[in-house]
Scaffold this motif. Sequence first.
Motif, PDB file in Angstrom:
ATOM      1  N   GLN A 196     -11.915  -8.718 -69.118  1.00  6.32           N
ATOM      2  CA  GLN A 196     -12.653  -9.578 -69.449  1.00  6.32           C
ATOM      3  C   GLN A 196     -14.405  -9.660 -68.990  1.00  6.32           C
ATOM      4  OE1 GLN A 196     -10.913 -13.285 -67.604  1.00  6.32           O
ATOM      5  NE2 GLN A 196      -9.827 -13.666 -69.579  1.00  6.32           N
ATOM      6  N   ARG A 197     -15.187 -10.080 -69.791  1.00  4.61           N
ATOM      7  CA  ARG A 197     -16.459 -10.081 -69.527  1.00  4.61           C
ATOM      8  C   ARG A 197     -16.686 -10.875 -68.206  1.00  4.61           C
ATOM      9  NH1 ARG A 197     -20.050 -10.531 -74.239  1.00  4.61           N
ATOM     10  NH2 ARG A 197     -18.790 -12.005 -74.907  1.00  4.61           N
ATOM     11  N   GLU A 198     -17.675 -10.167 -67.330  1.00  8.46           N
ATOM     12  CA  GLU A 198     -17.805 -10.945 -65.977  1.00  8.46           C
ATOM     13  C   GLU A 198     -19.435 -10.801 -65.592  1.00  8.46           C
ATOM     14  OE1 GLU A 198     -16.627  -8.244 -62.702  1.00  8.46           O
ATOM     15  OE2 GLU A 198     -17.328  -6.688 -63.648  1.00  8.46           O
ATOM     16  N   SER A 199     -19.719 -11.948 -64.811  1.00  7.51           N
ATOM     17  CA  SER A 199     -21.179 -12.115 -64.586  1.00  7.51           C
ATOM     18  C   SER A 199     -21.471 -10.812 -63.380  1.00  7.51           C
ATOM     19  CB  SER A 199     -21.310 -13.506 -63.796  1.00  7.51           C
ATOM     20  OG  SER A 199     -22.855 -13.480 -63.311  1.00  7.51           O
ATOM     21  N   VAL A 200     -22.737 -10.321 -63.550  1.00  2.81           N
ATOM     22  CA  VAL A 200     -22.828  -9.282 -62.614  1.00  2.81           C
ATOM     23  C   VAL A 200     -24.240  -9.840 -61.505  1.00  2.81           C
ATOM     24  CG1 VAL A 200     -23.896  -6.961 -62.445  1.00  2.81           C
ATOM     25  CG2 VAL A 200     -22.345  -7.523 -64.443  1.00  2.81           C
ATOM     26  N   ALA A 201     -25.217 -10.574 -62.285  1.00  2.00           N
ATOM     27  CA  ALA A 201     -26.383 -10.713 -61.774  1.00  2.00           C
ATOM     28  C   ALA A 201     -26.880 -12.019 -62.260  1.00  2.00           C
ATOM     29  CB  ALA A 201     -27.218  -9.860 -61.532  1.00  2.00           C
ATOM     30  N   VAL A 202     -27.478 -12.854 -61.463  1.00  2.00           N
ATOM     31  CA  VAL A 202     -28.180 -14.175 -61.977  1.00  2.00           C
ATOM     32  C   VAL A 202     -29.735 -14.429 -61.216  1.00  2.00           C
ATOM     33  CG1 VAL A 202     -27.807 -16.562 -62.111  1.00  2.00           C
ATOM     34  CG2 VAL A 202     -25.859 -15.191 -62.470  1.00  2.00           C
ATOM     35  N   LEU A 203     -30.504 -14.788 -61.856  1.00  2.00           N
ATOM     36  CA  LEU A 203     -31.586 -15.128 -61.499  1.00  2.00           C
ATOM     37  C   LEU A 203     -31.743 -16.463 -61.475  1.00  2.00           C
ATOM     38  CD1 LEU A 203     -34.423 -14.255 -59.990  1.00  2.00           C
ATOM     39  CD2 LEU A 203     -35.209 -13.855 -62.132  1.00  2.00           C
ATOM     40  N   LEU A 204     -31.919 -17.332 -60.310  1.00  2.00           N
ATOM     41  CA  LEU A 204     -31.896 -18.791 -60.198  1.00  2.00           C
ATOM     42  C   LEU A 204     -33.268 -19.400 -60.185  1.00  2.00           C
ATOM     43  CD1 LEU A 204     -28.615 -19.352 -58.155  1.00  2.00           C
ATOM     44  CD2 LEU A 204     -28.828 -19.651 -60.810  1.00  2.00           C
ATOM     45  N   THR A 205     -33.640 -20.681 -60.597  1.00  2.00           N
ATOM     46  CA  THR A 205     -34.690 -21.129 -60.430  1.00  2.00           C
ATOM     47  C   THR A 205     -35.150 -21.011 -59.021  1.00  2.00           C
ATOM     48  OG1 THR A 205     -34.087 -22.844 -62.323  1.00  2.00           O
ATOM     49  CG2 THR A 205     -36.021 -23.432 -60.774  1.00  2.00           C
ATOM     50  N   GLY A 206     -36.512 -20.862 -58.887  1.00  2.00           N
ATOM     51  CA  GLY A 206     -37.046 -20.871 -57.328  1.00  2.00           C
ATOM     52  C   GLY A 206     -36.808 -19.300 -57.027  1.00  2.00           C
ATOM     53  N   GLY A 207     -36.429 -18.590 -57.867  1.00  2.00           N
ATOM     54  CA  GLY A 207     -36.222 -16.904 -57.398  1.00  2.00           C
ATOM     55  C   GLY A 207     -35.002 -16.660 -56.748  1.00  2.00           C
ATOM     56  N   ARG A 208     -34.021 -17.564 -56.421  1.00  2.00           N
ATOM     57  CA  ARG A 208     -32.882 -17.040 -55.725  1.00  2.00           C
ATOM     58  C   ARG A 208     -32.033 -16.220 -56.695  1.00  2.00           C
ATOM     59  NH1 ARG A 208     -27.665 -19.142 -54.782  1.00  2.00           N
ATOM     60  NH2 ARG A 208     -27.872 -20.827 -55.700  1.00  2.00           N
ATOM     61  N   THR A 209     -31.248 -15.129 -56.192  1.00  2.00           N
ATOM     62  CA  THR A 209     -30.387 -14.462 -56.908  1.00  2.00           C
ATOM     63  C   THR A 209     -29.058 -14.391 -56.433  1.00  2.00           C
ATOM     64  OG1 THR A 209     -31.005 -12.440 -55.442  1.00  2.00           O
ATOM     65  CG2 THR A 209     -32.472 -12.838 -57.528  1.00  2.00           C
ATOM     66  N   ASP A 210     -28.299 -14.281 -57.294  1.00  2.00           N
ATOM     67  CA  ASP A 210     -26.941 -13.922 -56.912  1.00  2.00           C
ATOM     68  C   ASP A 210     -26.178 -12.737 -57.762  1.00  2.00           C
ATOM     69  OD1 ASP A 210     -23.827 -16.188 -57.533  1.00  2.00           O
ATOM     70  OD2 ASP A 210     -24.417 -14.800 -55.891  1.00  2.00           O
ATOM     71  N   TYR A 211     -25.342 -12.082 -56.983  1.00  2.00           N
ATOM     72  CA  TYR A 211     -24.689 -10.914 -57.515  1.00  2.00           C
ATOM     73  C   TYR A 211     -23.264 -10.791 -57.239  1.00  2.00           C
ATOM     74  CZ  TYR A 211     -29.553  -9.043 -57.543  1.00  2.00           C
ATOM     75  OH  TYR A 211     -30.793  -9.183 -57.695  1.00  2.00           O
ATOM     76  N   ALA A 212     -22.664 -10.194 -58.284  1.00  5.12           N
ATOM     77  CA  ALA A 212     -21.151 -10.156 -58.079  1.00  5.12           C
ATOM     78  C   ALA A 212     -21.091  -8.945 -56.697  1.00  5.12           C
ATOM     79  CB  ALA A 212     -20.543  -9.264 -59.165  1.00  5.12           C
ATOM     80  N   ASP A 213     -20.056  -9.374 -55.983  1.00  3.29           N
ATOM     81  CA  ASP A 213     -19.707  -8.302 -54.691  1.00  3.29           C
ATOM     82  C   ASP A 213     -19.823  -6.858 -54.996  1.00  3.29           C
ATOM     83  OD1 ASP A 213     -17.303 -10.892 -53.180  1.00  3.29           O
ATOM     84  OD2 ASP A 213     -19.722 -10.668 -53.075  1.00  3.29           O
ATOM     85  N   SER A 214     -19.217  -6.556 -55.930  1.00  2.00           N
ATOM     86  CA  SER A 214     -19.220  -5.048 -56.436  1.00  2.00           C
ATOM     87  C   SER A 214     -20.626  -4.441 -56.608  1.00  2.00           C
ATOM     88  CB  SER A 214     -18.285  -5.064 -57.681  1.00  2.00           C
ATOM     89  OG  SER A 214     -19.051  -5.564 -58.909  1.00  2.00           O
ATOM     90  N   LYS A 259     -23.530  -5.652 -55.231  1.00  2.00           N
ATOM     91  CA  LYS A 259     -24.486  -6.204 -54.172  1.00  2.00           C
ATOM     92  C   LYS A 259     -25.131  -4.857 -53.538  1.00  2.00           C
ATOM     93  CE  LYS A 259     -22.916 -10.896 -52.988  1.00  2.00           C
ATOM     94  NZ  LYS A 259     -22.349 -11.710 -52.273  1.00  2.00           N
ATOM     95  N   GLY A 260     -26.439  -5.095 -53.247  1.00  2.00           N
ATOM     96  CA  GLY A 260     -27.251  -3.929 -52.646  1.00  2.00           C
ATOM     97  C   GLY A 260     -27.645  -2.672 -53.474  1.00  2.00           C
ATOM     98  N   ARG A 261     -27.065  -2.803 -54.797  1.00  2.00           N
ATOM     99  CA  ARG A 261     -27.132  -1.827 -55.832  1.00  2.00           C
ATOM    100  C   ARG A 261     -28.108  -2.080 -56.928  1.00  2.00           C
ATOM    101  NH1 ARG A 261     -23.119   0.577 -58.091  1.00  2.00           N
ATOM    102  NH2 ARG A 261     -21.652  -1.131 -58.064  1.00  2.00           N
ATOM    103  N   PHE A 262     -27.705  -3.475 -57.255  1.00  2.00           N
ATOM    104  CA  PHE A 262     -28.318  -3.897 -58.578  1.00  2.00           C
ATOM    105  C   PHE A 262     -29.482  -5.166 -58.181  1.00  2.00           C
ATOM    106  CE2 PHE A 262     -24.438  -3.158 -61.949  1.00  2.00           C
ATOM    107  CZ  PHE A 262     -24.635  -1.903 -61.415  1.00  2.00           C
ATOM    108  N   THR A 263     -30.408  -5.196 -58.850  1.00  2.00           N
ATOM    109  CA  THR A 263     -31.577  -6.016 -58.954  1.00  2.00           C
ATOM    110  C   THR A 263     -31.919  -6.509 -60.243  1.00  2.00           C
ATOM    111  OG1 THR A 263     -32.319  -4.841 -56.970  1.00  2.00           O
ATOM    112  CG2 THR A 263     -33.864  -6.558 -57.916  1.00  2.00           C
ATOM    113  N   ILE A 264     -31.899  -8.060 -60.481  1.00  2.00           N
ATOM    114  CA  ILE A 264     -32.412  -8.588 -61.607  1.00  2.00           C
ATOM    115  C   ILE A 264     -33.758  -9.222 -61.104  1.00  2.00           C
ATOM    116  CG2 ILE A 264     -31.432 -10.826 -60.725  1.00  2.00           C
ATOM    117  CD1 ILE A 264     -30.732 -11.600 -63.611  1.00  2.00           C
ATOM    118  N   SER A 265     -34.652  -8.876 -62.422  1.00  2.00           N
ATOM    119  CA  SER A 265     -35.747  -9.359 -62.262  1.00  2.00           C
ATOM    120  C   SER A 265     -36.277  -9.874 -63.991  1.00  2.00           C
ATOM    121  CB  SER A 265     -36.937  -8.316 -61.843  1.00  2.00           C
ATOM    122  OG  SER A 265     -36.757  -7.332 -62.698  1.00  2.00           O
ATOM    123  N   THR A 266     -37.492 -10.530 -63.938  1.00  2.00           N
ATOM    124  CA  THR A 266     -37.799 -10.924 -65.141  1.00  2.00           C
ATOM    125  C   THR A 266     -39.498 -10.685 -65.345  1.00  2.00           C
ATOM    126  OG1 THR A 266     -38.501 -13.133 -64.310  1.00  2.00           O
ATOM    127  CG2 THR A 266     -36.407 -12.863 -65.499  1.00  2.00           C
TER     128      THR A 266
END
Length: 117
Positions: free
Chosen positions: A46-64, A66-73
């Motif tokens: 199934q499709r899964e969430s990998v990275a999210v960039l939330l309002t205020g600049g907070r990020t959230d990553y899948a555990d798998s 973390k530390g390797r991927f970075t989301i930015s805009t």
Amino acid sequence: QVQVVESGGGLVQAGGSLRLSCAASGTRSIFSMYDPGWYRQAPGKQRESVAVLLTGGRTDYADSVKGRFTISTDNAKNTVYLQMNNLKPEDTAVYYCNTAPRAGWKWGQGTQVTVSS
């Protein structure tokens, strides 16, 4: 209706890096209005969430990833990026961008990432 176009995927060896891009049509600075996210779908899964960039600049990553991927805009370009380092074979998937935490836009075609061991 917002349209997204993902790019930047490819074939890379384990340990390598890629930077994915997602360009969104529509209102200028659209990612200051909607929280962007990257998703992926591996074969048979199934499709899964990998990275999210939330309002205020907070990020959230899948555990798998973390530390390797970075989301930015880049709001001036209506583009969201996913920098992927130290890639592993299990990262092989089609990667998509959309709003987060729920996908509210029409899905794009995605970009294929294949990591060889």
